[in-house]
Motif scaffolding. Structure first.
Motif, PDB file in Angstrom:
ATOM      1  N   PHE A  65      23.385  58.531  55.953  1.00  0.00           N
ATOM      2  CA  PHE A  65      23.675  58.748  57.367  1.00  0.00           C
ATOM      3  C   PHE A  65      22.402  59.101  58.117  1.00  0.00           C
ATOM      4  CE2 PHE A  65      24.514  61.648  60.874  1.00  0.00           C
ATOM      5  CZ  PHE A  65      25.343  60.857  61.653  1.00  0.00           C
ATOM      6  N   GLY A  66      21.629  60.032  57.565  1.00  0.00           N
ATOM      7  CA  GLY A  66      20.409  60.440  58.243  1.00  0.00           C
ATOM      8  C   GLY A  66      19.752  61.611  57.543  1.00  0.00           C
ATOM      9  N   HIS A  67      18.614  62.003  58.098  1.00  0.00           N
ATOM     10  CA  HIS A  67      17.912  63.170  57.582  1.00  0.00           C
ATOM     11  C   HIS A  67      17.192  63.845  58.748  1.00  0.00           C
ATOM     12  CE1 HIS A  67      14.985  59.851  57.257  1.00  0.00           C
ATOM     13  NE2 HIS A  67      14.099  60.769  57.606  1.00  0.00           N
ATOM     14  N   GLY A  68      16.778  65.081  58.514  1.00  0.00           N
ATOM     15  CA  GLY A  68      16.159  65.844  59.595  1.00  0.00           C
ATOM     16  C   GLY A  68      17.228  66.440  60.494  1.00  0.00           C
ATOM     17  N   ARG A  69      16.979  66.467  61.772  1.00  0.00           N
ATOM     18  CA  ARG A  69      17.946  67.037  62.720  1.00  0.00           C
ATOM     19  C   ARG A  69      19.134  66.091  62.853  1.00  0.00           C
ATOM     20  NH1 ARG A  69      18.254  71.152  66.244  1.00  0.00           N
ATOM     21  NH2 ARG A  69      19.420  70.823  68.157  1.00  0.00           N
ATOM     22  N   ILE A  70      20.299  66.544  62.421  1.00  0.00           N
ATOM     23  CA  ILE A  70      21.512  65.723  62.389  1.00  0.00           C
ATOM     24  C   ILE A  70      22.194  65.770  63.761  1.00  0.00           C
ATOM     25  CG2 ILE A  70      23.782  65.435  61.313  1.00  0.00           C
ATOM     26  CD1 ILE A  70      21.370  64.810  59.454  1.00  0.00           C
ATOM     27  N   SER A  71      22.536  64.605  64.279  1.00  0.00           N
ATOM     28  CA  SER A  71      23.205  64.493  65.573  1.00  0.00           C
ATOM     29  C   SER A  71      24.715  64.644  65.396  1.00  0.00           C
ATOM     30  CB  SER A  71      22.906  63.134  66.208  1.00  0.00           C
ATOM     31  OG  SER A  71      23.781  62.869  67.276  1.00  0.00           O
ATOM     32  N   GLU A  72      25.273  65.676  66.015  1.00  0.00           N
ATOM     33  CA  GLU A  72      26.729  65.876  65.932  1.00  0.00           C
ATOM     34  C   GLU A  72      27.461  64.717  66.600  1.00  0.00           C
ATOM     35  OE1 GLU A  72      30.190  69.071  67.192  1.00  0.00           O
ATOM     36  OE2 GLU A  72      28.134  69.792  66.903  1.00  0.00           O
ATOM     37  N   ARG A  73      26.958  64.237  67.715  1.00  0.00           N
ATOM     38  CA  ARG A  73      27.613  63.129  68.419  1.00  0.00           C
ATOM     39  C   ARG A  73      27.648  61.873  67.552  1.00  0.00           C
ATOM     40  NH1 ARG A  73      25.104  61.861  73.981  1.00  0.00           N
ATOM     41  NH2 ARG A  73      26.143  63.805  74.441  1.00  0.00           N
ATOM     42  N   LYS A  74      26.529  61.555  66.917  1.00  0.00           N
ATOM     43  CA  LYS A  74      26.469  60.369  66.051  1.00  0.00           C
ATOM     44  C   LYS A  74      27.402  60.535  64.850  1.00  0.00           C
ATOM     45  CE  LYS A  74      23.335  57.675  63.176  1.00  0.00           C
ATOM     46  NZ  LYS A  74      22.007  57.643  62.561  1.00  0.00           N
ATOM     47  N   LEU A  75      27.434  61.742  64.271  1.00  0.00           N
ATOM     48  CA  LEU A  75      28.307  61.987  63.123  1.00  0.00           C
ATOM     49  C   LEU A  75      29.773  61.841  63.522  1.00  0.00           C
ATOM     50  CD1 LEU A  75      28.711  62.740  60.175  1.00  0.00           C
ATOM     51  CD2 LEU A  75      28.534  65.157  60.846  1.00  0.00           C
ATOM     52  N   ARG A  76      30.153  62.378  64.663  1.00  0.00           N
ATOM     53  CA  ARG A  76      31.533  62.242  65.130  1.00  0.00           C
ATOM     54  C   ARG A  76      31.895  60.770  65.339  1.00  0.00           C
ATOM     55  NH1 ARG A  76      34.339  66.665  66.745  1.00  0.00           N
ATOM     56  NH2 ARG A  76      33.225  68.637  66.696  1.00  0.00           N
ATOM     57  N   ARG A  77      30.989  60.010  65.920  1.00  0.00           N
ATOM     58  CA  ARG A  77      31.227  58.576  66.133  1.00  0.00           C
ATOM     59  C   ARG A  77      31.430  57.861  64.800  1.00  0.00           C
ATOM     60  NH1 ARG A  77      27.266  58.076  69.903  1.00  0.00           N
ATOM     61  NH2 ARG A  77      25.766  57.503  68.311  1.00  0.00           N
ATOM     62  N   THR A  78      30.579  58.186  63.828  1.00  0.00           N
ATOM     63  CA  THR A  78      30.669  57.579  62.501  1.00  0.00           C
ATOM     64  C   THR A  78      31.988  57.933  61.830  1.00  0.00           C
ATOM     65  OG1 THR A  78      28.275  57.566  62.228  1.00  0.00           O
ATOM     66  CG2 THR A  78      29.590  57.492  60.213  1.00  0.00           C
ATOM     67  N   LEU A  79      32.383  59.192  61.911  1.00  0.00           N
ATOM     68  CA  LEU A  79      33.631  59.630  61.281  1.00  0.00           C
ATOM     69  C   LEU A  79      34.843  59.005  61.966  1.00  0.00           C
ATOM     70  CD1 LEU A  79      32.782  63.387  60.622  1.00  0.00           C
ATOM     71  CD2 LEU A  79      32.799  61.501  58.967  1.00  0.00           C
ATOM     72  N   THR A  80      34.801  58.870  63.270  1.00  0.00           N
ATOM     73  CA  THR A  80      35.896  58.223  63.997  1.00  0.00           C
ATOM     74  C   THR A  80      36.028  56.771  63.555  1.00  0.00           C
ATOM     75  OG1 THR A  80      35.679  59.681  65.911  1.00  0.00           O
ATOM     76  CG2 THR A  80      36.733  57.529  66.289  1.00  0.00           C
ATOM     77  N   ASN A  81      34.898  56.067  63.485  1.00  0.00           N
ATOM     78  CA  ASN A  81      34.922  54.663  63.058  1.00  0.00           C
ATOM     79  C   ASN A  81      35.435  54.528  61.630  1.00  0.00           C
ATOM     80  OD1 ASN A  81      33.922  53.859  65.532  1.00  0.00           O
ATOM     81  ND2 ASN A  81      31.807  53.745  64.826  1.00  0.00           N
ATOM     82  N   LEU A  82      35.007  55.423  60.754  1.00  0.00           N
ATOM     83  CA  LEU A  82      35.447  55.384  59.363  1.00  0.00           C
ATOM     84  C   LEU A  82      36.949  55.647  59.260  1.00  0.00           C
ATOM     85  CD1 LEU A  82      34.487  55.011  56.474  1.00  0.00           C
ATOM     86  CD2 LEU A  82      33.914  57.425  56.404  1.00  0.00           C
ATOM     87  N   ALA A  83      37.440  56.609  60.022  1.00  0.00           N
ATOM     88  CA  ALA A  83      38.877  56.915  60.011  1.00  0.00           C
ATOM     89  C   ALA A  83      39.679  55.724  60.531  1.00  0.00           C
ATOM     90  CB  ALA A  83      39.147  58.168  60.855  1.00  0.00           C
ATOM     91  N   GLU A  84      39.186  55.048  61.566  1.00  0.00           N
ATOM     92  CA  GLU A  84      39.878  53.870  62.106  1.00  0.00           C
ATOM     93  C   GLU A  84      39.899  52.739  61.086  1.00  0.00           C
ATOM     94  OE1 GLU A  84      37.894  53.035  65.800  1.00  0.00           O
ATOM     95  OE2 GLU A  84      38.887  54.709  66.825  1.00  0.00           O
ATOM     96  N   GLU A  85      38.780  52.544  60.383  1.00  0.00           N
ATOM     97  CA  GLU A  85      38.723  51.497  59.340  1.00  0.00           C
ATOM     98  C   GLU A  85      39.748  51.775  58.245  1.00  0.00           C
ATOM     99  OE1 GLU A  85      34.804  51.075  57.721  1.00  0.00           O
ATOM    100  OE2 GLU A  85      33.925  50.720  59.695  1.00  0.00           O
ATOM    101  N   ARG A  86      39.868  53.025  57.856  1.00  0.00           N
ATOM    102  CA  ARG A  86      40.814  53.396  56.798  1.00  0.00           C
ATOM    103  C   ARG A  86      42.257  53.211  57.253  1.00  0.00           C
ATOM    104  NH1 ARG A  86      38.266  58.744  53.834  1.00  0.00           N
ATOM    105  NH2 ARG A  86      36.485  57.658  52.938  1.00  0.00           N
ATOM    106  N   THR A  87      42.515  53.463  58.514  1.00  0.00           N
ATOM    107  CA  THR A  87      43.850  53.296  59.055  1.00  0.00           C
ATOM    108  C   THR A  87      44.255  51.816  59.036  1.00  0.00           C
ATOM    109  OG1 THR A  87      43.587  55.219  60.474  1.00  0.00           O
ATOM    110  CG2 THR A  87      45.320  53.688  61.074  1.00  0.00           C
ATOM    111  N   ARG A  88      43.296  50.941  59.339  1.00  0.00           N
ATOM    112  CA  ARG A  88      43.573  49.493  59.355  1.00  0.00           C
ATOM    113  C   ARG A  88      43.776  48.928  57.967  1.00  0.00           C
ATOM    114  NH1 ARG A  88      39.420  48.965  63.867  1.00  0.00           N
ATOM    115  NH2 ARG A  88      37.954  49.243  62.182  1.00  0.00           N
ATOM    116  N   SER A  89      43.191  49.557  56.979  1.00  0.00           N
ATOM    117  CA  SER A  89      43.259  49.032  55.601  1.00  0.00           C
ATOM    118  C   SER A  89      44.593  49.274  54.956  1.00  0.00           C
ATOM    119  CB  SER A  89      42.179  49.655  54.724  1.00  0.00           C
ATOM    120  OG  SER A  89      40.916  49.323  55.231  1.00  0.00           O
TER     121      SER A  89
END
Length: 89
Positions: A65-89
């Motif tokens: 995902f990343g290293h150094g200063r972690i972006s909460e906004r980017k992480l939330r976006r990634t988790l939302t997308n991952l949750a949506e992908e799992r819902t579709r599967s």
């Protein structure tokens, strides 16, 4: 449940920030966080595989995902997308 691996080291301000970001995100997403010391054998192996240049390193479901200063906004976006992908599967 979404697995998150956090690669950390001692006396790391960005690591403390990443832990706070994960605590904030955990209130809204079903995550399981595993913290691994970057100096351990497993930590070095994961860092090399994920191309983590410095702590903290973050892997989401085993993917870099990343290293150094972690972006909460980017992480939330990634988790939302991952949750949506799992819902579709």
């Amino acid at each position: 449940m979404i697995d998150i691996t956090l690669l950390t080291q001692d006396d790391c301000g960005y690591c403390d920030h990443a832990k706070q970001v994960l605590a904030n995100v955990a209130a809204d997403y079903p995550i399981r966080v595993t913290e691994i010391d970057l100096a351990s054998d497993e930590g070095r192996r994961l860092a090399e595989e994920a191309m983590v240049l410095f702590a903290p390193g973050l892997l989401v479901d085993g993917e870099p995902f990343g290293h150094g200063r972690i972006s909460e906004r980017k992480l939330r976006r990634t988790l939302t997308n991952l949750a949506e992908e799992r819902t579709r599967s």
